[in-house]
Design a protein around this motif. Structure first.
Motif, PDB file in Angstrom:
ATOM      1  N   ALA A  89       0.806  -1.231   0.000  1.00 14.21           N
ATOM      2  CA  ALA A  89       0.000   0.000   0.000  1.00 14.21           C
ATOM      3  C   ALA A  89       0.836   1.277   0.000  1.00 14.21           C
ATOM      4  CB  ALA A  89      -0.936   0.000   1.219  1.00 14.21           C
ATOM      5  N   PHE A  90       1.967   1.255   0.694  1.00 18.70           N
ATOM      6  CA  PHE A  90       2.728   2.492   0.876  1.00 18.70           C
ATOM      7  C   PHE A  90       3.890   2.617  -0.106  1.00 18.70           C
ATOM      8  CE2 PHE A  90       5.560   5.371   3.369  1.00 18.70           C
ATOM      9  CZ  PHE A  90       4.676   6.441   3.487  1.00 18.70           C
ATOM     10  N   TYR A  91       4.569   1.492  -0.377  1.00 11.40           N
ATOM     11  CA  TYR A  91       5.739   1.547  -1.252  1.00 11.40           C
ATOM     12  C   TYR A  91       5.456   1.010  -2.654  1.00 11.40           C
ATOM     13  CZ  TYR A  91       8.349   2.839   2.896  1.00 11.40           C
ATOM     14  OH  TYR A  91       8.792   3.492   4.022  1.00 11.40           O
ATOM     15  N   GLY A  92       4.224   0.609  -2.914  1.00 11.85           N
ATOM     16  CA  GLY A  92       3.812   0.253  -4.268  1.00 11.85           C
ATOM     17  C   GLY A  92       4.430  -1.011  -4.828  1.00 11.85           C
ATOM     18  N   GLU A  93       4.805  -1.956  -3.959  1.00  6.19           N
ATOM     19  CA  GLU A  93       5.345  -3.218  -4.464  1.00  6.19           C
ATOM     20  C   GLU A  93       4.220  -4.054  -5.083  1.00  6.19           C
ATOM     21  OE1 GLU A  93       7.816  -5.508  -1.910  1.00  6.19           O
ATOM     22  OE2 GLU A  93       9.066  -3.807  -1.315  1.00  6.19           O
ATOM     23  N   VAL A  94       4.569  -4.789  -6.106  1.00 11.36           N
ATOM     24  CA  VAL A  94       3.579  -5.619  -6.807  1.00 11.36           C
ATOM     25  C   VAL A  94       3.340  -6.902  -6.010  1.00 11.36           C
ATOM     26  CG1 VAL A  94       3.052  -6.855  -8.930  1.00 11.36           C
ATOM     27  CG2 VAL A  94       4.297  -4.685  -9.023  1.00 11.36           C
ATOM     28  N   PHE A  95       2.056  -7.202  -5.798  1.00  9.64           N
ATOM     29  CA  PHE A  95       1.671  -8.453  -5.133  1.00  9.64           C
ATOM     30  C   PHE A  95       1.192  -9.399  -6.219  1.00  9.64           C
ATOM     31  CE2 PHE A  95      -1.083 -11.034  -2.248  1.00  9.64           C
ATOM     32  CZ  PHE A  95      -0.091 -11.408  -1.355  1.00  9.64           C
ATOM     33  N   THR A  96       2.110 -10.227  -6.735  1.00 10.92           N
ATOM     34  CA  THR A  96       1.837 -11.051  -7.906  1.00 10.92           C
ATOM     35  C   THR A  96       0.968 -12.258  -7.572  1.00 10.92           C
ATOM     36  OG1 THR A  96       3.802 -12.428  -7.577  1.00 10.92           O
ATOM     37  CG2 THR A  96       4.094 -10.389  -8.846  1.00 10.92           C
ATOM     38  N   ILE A  97       0.483 -12.928  -8.603  1.00  7.62           N
ATOM     39  CA  ILE A  97      -0.295 -14.156  -8.416  1.00  7.62           C
ATOM     40  C   ILE A  97       0.560 -15.241  -7.766  1.00  7.62           C
ATOM     41  CG2 ILE A  97       0.241 -15.009 -10.750  1.00  7.62           C
ATOM     42  CD1 ILE A  97      -3.040 -15.567  -8.754  1.00  7.62           C
ATOM     43  N   GLU A  98       1.865 -15.255  -8.100  1.00 10.06           N
ATOM     44  CA  GLU A  98       2.774 -16.211  -7.478  1.00 10.06           C
ATOM     45  C   GLU A  98       2.844 -15.959  -5.967  1.00 10.06           C
ATOM     46  OE1 GLU A  98       3.409 -14.343 -10.084  1.00 10.06           O
ATOM     47  OE2 GLU A  98       4.765 -15.302 -11.527  1.00 10.06           O
ATOM     48  N   ASP A  99       3.003 -14.681  -5.607  1.00  7.29           N
ATOM     49  CA  ASP A  99       3.035 -14.314  -4.183  1.00  7.29           C
ATOM     50  C   ASP A  99       1.742 -14.728  -3.495  1.00  7.29           C
ATOM     51  OD1 ASP A  99       5.551 -13.101  -4.386  1.00  7.29           O
ATOM     52  OD2 ASP A  99       4.678 -11.187  -4.990  1.00  7.29           O
ATOM     53  N   PHE A 100       0.620 -14.428  -4.153  1.00 11.47           N
ATOM     54  CA  PHE A 100      -0.685 -14.715  -3.558  1.00 11.47           C
ATOM     55  C   PHE A 100      -0.849 -16.206  -3.277  1.00 11.47           C
ATOM     56  CE2 PHE A 100      -5.240 -15.731  -4.039  1.00 11.47           C
ATOM     57  CZ  PHE A 100      -5.730 -14.992  -2.975  1.00 11.47           C
ATOM     58  N   MET A 101      -0.451 -17.050  -4.240  1.00 12.75           N
ATOM     59  CA  MET A 101      -0.602 -18.498  -4.073  1.00 12.75           C
ATOM     60  C   MET A 101       0.254 -19.007  -2.918  1.00 12.75           C
ATOM     61  SD  MET A 101      -0.915 -20.066  -7.909  1.00 12.75           S
ATOM     62  CE  MET A 101      -1.227 -21.700  -7.259  1.00 12.75           C
ATOM     63  N   VAL A 102       1.489 -18.513  -2.821  1.00  8.20           N
ATOM     64  CA  VAL A 102       2.369 -18.940  -1.732  1.00  8.20           C
ATOM     65  C   VAL A 102       1.806 -18.467  -0.390  1.00  8.20           C
ATOM     66  CG1 VAL A 102       4.692 -18.786  -0.750  1.00  8.20           C
ATOM     67  CG2 VAL A 102       4.403 -18.947  -3.214  1.00  8.20           C
TER      68      VAL A 102
END
Length: 325
Positions: free
Chosen positions: A281-294
């Motif tokens: 939310a603050f630093y704008g890092e991408v939360f990818t589908i790979e991240d979400f699954m893990v």
């Protein structure tokens, strides 16, 4: 009449003592809860602090963190007059070797974390600290012969499945998360064999690392790669890194002494949750589908682990109630 009067006095005094002791215990526990929450909130917010030093090399920040943590701990030891414990440990080479190993593990953890935060990997860093309690369970079984319950095995399998999906399906190894989880669990495992208070432990751990990283700090400043070229503001921030390192560790030590360790464990999810929210939310890092699954599998594993822990606490409480009745 006299005997009855004295008996009443004894009962009143005993009741008052019990009441006062319970009141003291309640205050201590409340302080313990506050200390635990504060420690994990500070740890969760640390990415904000490291981002303020992002213009500096990660090795310099790590060196400053160790050097100024050592100086800060020495000041606290002087104030608390705690040299007797320090001297006692210095006379035991085998214990000092384990303390040095703990220092090396936490140095690895700090170094990877600082690099990850300042290179846009806060999300994966938070994954590491979500994984950490499950790695601790695994280490407890492997090194301390503690038996894992069926639910703990299930929690481990779910987290491992999430990591394996990322490696096999997406051909990505979450090396930051795994390094952070394993190094911090290793640090905890070594410390478990030492039984030292937080201040003594941190003082000796940073003392073991101090000569190397003081030399690195001195050399980098000489090469113009340190904080001095950026002015007093950045230099003072690098010095403050010692304080922001020591304070949450000391708060954590207070919490462990005043509230049940199992309860402290429930607070540990505050830090990665704050870090994850900051990263996305603050630093704008991408939360990818790979991240979400893990994360889904890790969160499922943690939910199973927390559920089994809560059930165990409830069963223990019911047992104590039944015994007292």
């Amino acid at each position: 009449m006299t005997v009855g009067f004295y008996a009443e006095c004894v009962i009143i005094i005993t009741y008052e003592e019990l009441y006062l002791n319970r009141e003291k215990e309640a205050k201590a526990m409340n302080y313990g809860y506050l200390a635990a929450a504060s420690a994990y909130i500070i740890w969760g917010l640390l990415p904000v602090f490291w981002k303020l030093l992002a213009q500096l090399p990660a090795v310099y920040i790590l060196s400053a963190r160790i050097v100024y943590s050592f100086f800060f701990c020495v000041v606290l030891v002087l104030l608390k007059k705690n040299w007797a414990q320090i001297k006692a440990e210095l006379k035991q080479p085998k214990r000092m070797a384990r303390i040095a190993l703990a220092g090396a593990m936490v140095t690895l953890n700090w170094g990877v974390y600082i690099w990850a935060v300042n290179n846009g990997h806060i999300v994966e860093s938070s994954m590491g600290y979500y994984l950490n309690p499950l790695i601790v369970i695994l280490f407890s079984t492997c090194f301390f012969k503690e038996k894992m319950t069926m639910w703990e095995w299930l929690a481990m399998m779910l987290a491992a499945l999430g990591v394996m999906i990322m490696i096999i399906r997406f051909r990505q190894v979450p090396w930051i998360a795994l390094t952070l989880a394993v190094s911090f669990a290793s640090y905890g495992a070594v410390k478990k064999t030492l039984h030292l208070d937080g201040l003594t432990s941190l003082t000796l751990e940073t003392a073991c690392m101090f000569p190397i990283f003081f030399a690195v700090l001195f050399w980098m400043e000489g090469q113009g790669q340190g904080a001095v070229p950026y002015g007093w503001g950045v230099l003072l921030l690098s010095m403050v890194s010692g304080i922001v390192t020591a304070i949450p560790l000391l708060l954590y030590g207070t919490a462990v002494k005043t509230i049940p360790f199992s309860t402290v464990g429930f607070f540990q999810y505050i830090a990665p949750t704050i870090s994850l929210a900051l990263g996305v939310a603050f630093y704008g890092e991408v939360f990818t589908i790979e991240d979400f699954m893990v994360f889904i599998f890790i969160w499922l594993g943690l939910a199973v682990y927390l559920g089994s822990s809560l059930y165990r606490l409830w069963a223990d409480y019911r047992h104590k109630v039944n015994v007292t009745e």
